[in-house]
Design an enzyme around this catalytic site. Sequence first.
Site, PDB file in Angstrom:
ATOM      1  N   HIS A   1       0.812  -1.232   0.000  1.00  0.00           N
ATOM      2  CA  HIS A   1       0.000   0.000   0.000  1.00  0.00           C
ATOM      3  C   HIS A   1       0.844   1.280   0.000  1.00  0.00           C
ATOM      4  O   HIS A   1       0.301   2.372  -0.167  1.00  0.00           O
ATOM      5  CB  HIS A   1      -0.934   0.023   1.219  1.00  0.00           C
ATOM      6  CG  HIS A   1      -2.000  -1.036   1.179  1.00  0.00           C
ATOM      7  ND1 HIS A   1      -2.859  -1.187   0.112  1.00  0.00           N
ATOM      8  CD2 HIS A   1      -2.331  -2.011   2.070  1.00  0.00           C
ATOM      9  CE1 HIS A   1      -3.686  -2.204   0.351  1.00  0.00           C
ATOM     10  NE2 HIS A   1      -3.376  -2.723   1.527  1.00  0.00           N
TER      11      HIS A   1
ATOM     12  N   ASP B   1      -2.743 -10.500  -2.797  1.00  0.00           N
ATOM     13  CA  ASP B   1      -3.302 -10.064  -1.510  1.00  0.00           C
ATOM     14  C   ASP B   1      -4.789  -9.744  -1.726  1.00  0.00           C
ATOM     15  O   ASP B   1      -5.209  -9.401  -2.838  1.00  0.00           O
ATOM     16  CB  ASP B   1      -2.550  -8.811  -1.033  1.00  0.00           C
ATOM     17  CG  ASP B   1      -2.981  -8.343   0.340  1.00  0.00           C
ATOM     18  OD1 ASP B   1      -2.319  -8.714   1.325  1.00  0.00           O
ATOM     19  OD2 ASP B   1      -3.989  -7.598   0.448  1.00  0.00           O
TER      20      ASP B   1
ATOM     21  N   HIS C   1      -6.366  -7.252  -0.995  1.00  0.00           N
ATOM     22  CA  HIS C   1      -6.617  -5.835  -1.294  1.00  0.00           C
ATOM     23  C   HIS C   1      -5.749  -5.371  -2.460  1.00  0.00           C
ATOM     24  O   HIS C   1      -4.641  -5.872  -2.646  1.00  0.00           O
ATOM     25  CB  HIS C   1      -6.318  -4.989  -0.049  1.00  0.00           C
ATOM     26  CG  HIS C   1      -7.064  -5.459   1.159  1.00  0.00           C
ATOM     27  ND1 HIS C   1      -6.501  -6.290   2.105  1.00  0.00           N
ATOM     28  CD2 HIS C   1      -8.350  -5.252   1.534  1.00  0.00           C
ATOM     29  CE1 HIS C   1      -7.406  -6.574   3.031  1.00  0.00           C
ATOM     30  NE2 HIS C   1      -8.539  -5.968   2.710  1.00  0.00           N
TER      31      HIS C   1
ATOM     32  N   ASP D   1      -4.709 -12.819   3.067  1.00  0.00           N
ATOM     33  CA  ASP D   1      -5.899 -12.299   3.740  1.00  0.00           C
ATOM     34  C   ASP D   1      -7.169 -12.484   2.901  1.00  0.00           C
ATOM     35  O   ASP D   1      -8.254 -12.107   3.342  1.00  0.00           O
ATOM     36  CB  ASP D   1      -5.718 -10.835   4.167  1.00  0.00           C
ATOM     37  CG  ASP D   1      -5.124  -9.963   3.084  1.00  0.00           C
ATOM     38  OD1 ASP D   1      -4.826 -10.466   1.987  1.00  0.00           O
ATOM     39  OD2 ASP D   1      -4.945  -8.750   3.349  1.00  0.00           O
TER      40      ASP D   1
HETATM   41 ZN   LIG Z   1      -4.492  -7.082   2.332  1.00  0.00          ZN
END
Ligand SMILES: [Zn+2]
Length: 351
Positions: free
Chosen positions: A168, A204, A206, A294
């Site tokens: 991120h 991931d 996200h 995740d």
């Molecule tokens: Zn994540």
Amino acid sequence: MTTVVWCPDTRLHDPRGAVWVGMPDPGDEVAGRVDVILAALEAAGHRSIEAASHDDTILEAVHDPEYLHHLETVHDEWLRSGIPQRIGQDRVVPYMFPTDAMLGGLPWHRPTMVHARAGKYAFDTMTPVGPGTWAAARAAVDCALTAVDVVADGGDSAYALCRPPGHHVTRSAYGGSCYLNNAAVAAEALRRAGHERVGIVDIDAHHGNGTASIFYARGDVFYGSIHIDPGAGWFPHVVGFADETGAGAGVGATVNVPLAPDTGDEPWLEGVAALAQAVREHGSTALVVSLGVDAGADDPNSPLRITRDGYVEAGRLLRALELPTVTVQEGGYVLETLGGLVAGFLVAFRA
Ligand SMILES: [Zn+2]
């Protein structure tokens, strides 16, 4: 076998929770993640080595040096400011965000107060900086760079046990529990090790907005991500949509595959296969995998429903590219199942 690169210093970061919509949140990006992953990979028979320290050359190519200086020094400055004694907050948490939107064209002046300045280099309040944050994040970068060394020296794959995660982080701001972009560092290092075209596949749960933004206008590094649809209300909310396909020299070198809540293995694996095919078409000669687990069915950080078998198959699909591969740890937070999911992905990399 895959070489597992880790570093004990990655345990030094202790966010002690986060601040979410103004409220304390216990947080789950904890040091114990390192131990459960390492134990699972050693039990699976992978060889582990400790990271070697590397200079800042690649790090400074990926991140703004001013940002790096801020992150390295801000906690010491926070302590000197007296905020811990006066307010009771010993972690760096921004109080305001002096962004371009606030300035509206007015010139930037460096704030005197550290609690005002901190918001220039952060985009959320969920990512506190504590006394060991820099040491841990910098150690994670060394894990990624050492994994690249293993591959550059002729190894066909290596796994970097990076913690805190990194995907991120943009060129000059942290957020999403990430501080330094380990995957971007690995990709840049592979470029400089002689790979003219490098592919990144981010699985991931996200969207890796930081990695995406760092390479968005570059054609030499492909970025493909499969993740929970930000339009369904999930972090990072504002980017990660299918219509983001690159800019300038990077047009066509970004692919996003957003998925609806409750998506299970089959459609997820179709998306992973599509990203593998896109890496093939890009002509990448080396691969970086941002391995977040995740998306696992029991992880509350996303509503995706991926099983261990799904991760095993994703590993096979990416392994079938037959490229030198550096796998970098991103998210995955359920300590009971985290190690098994990571080991599952790496099954295909054992032979
Ligand atoms: Zn994540």
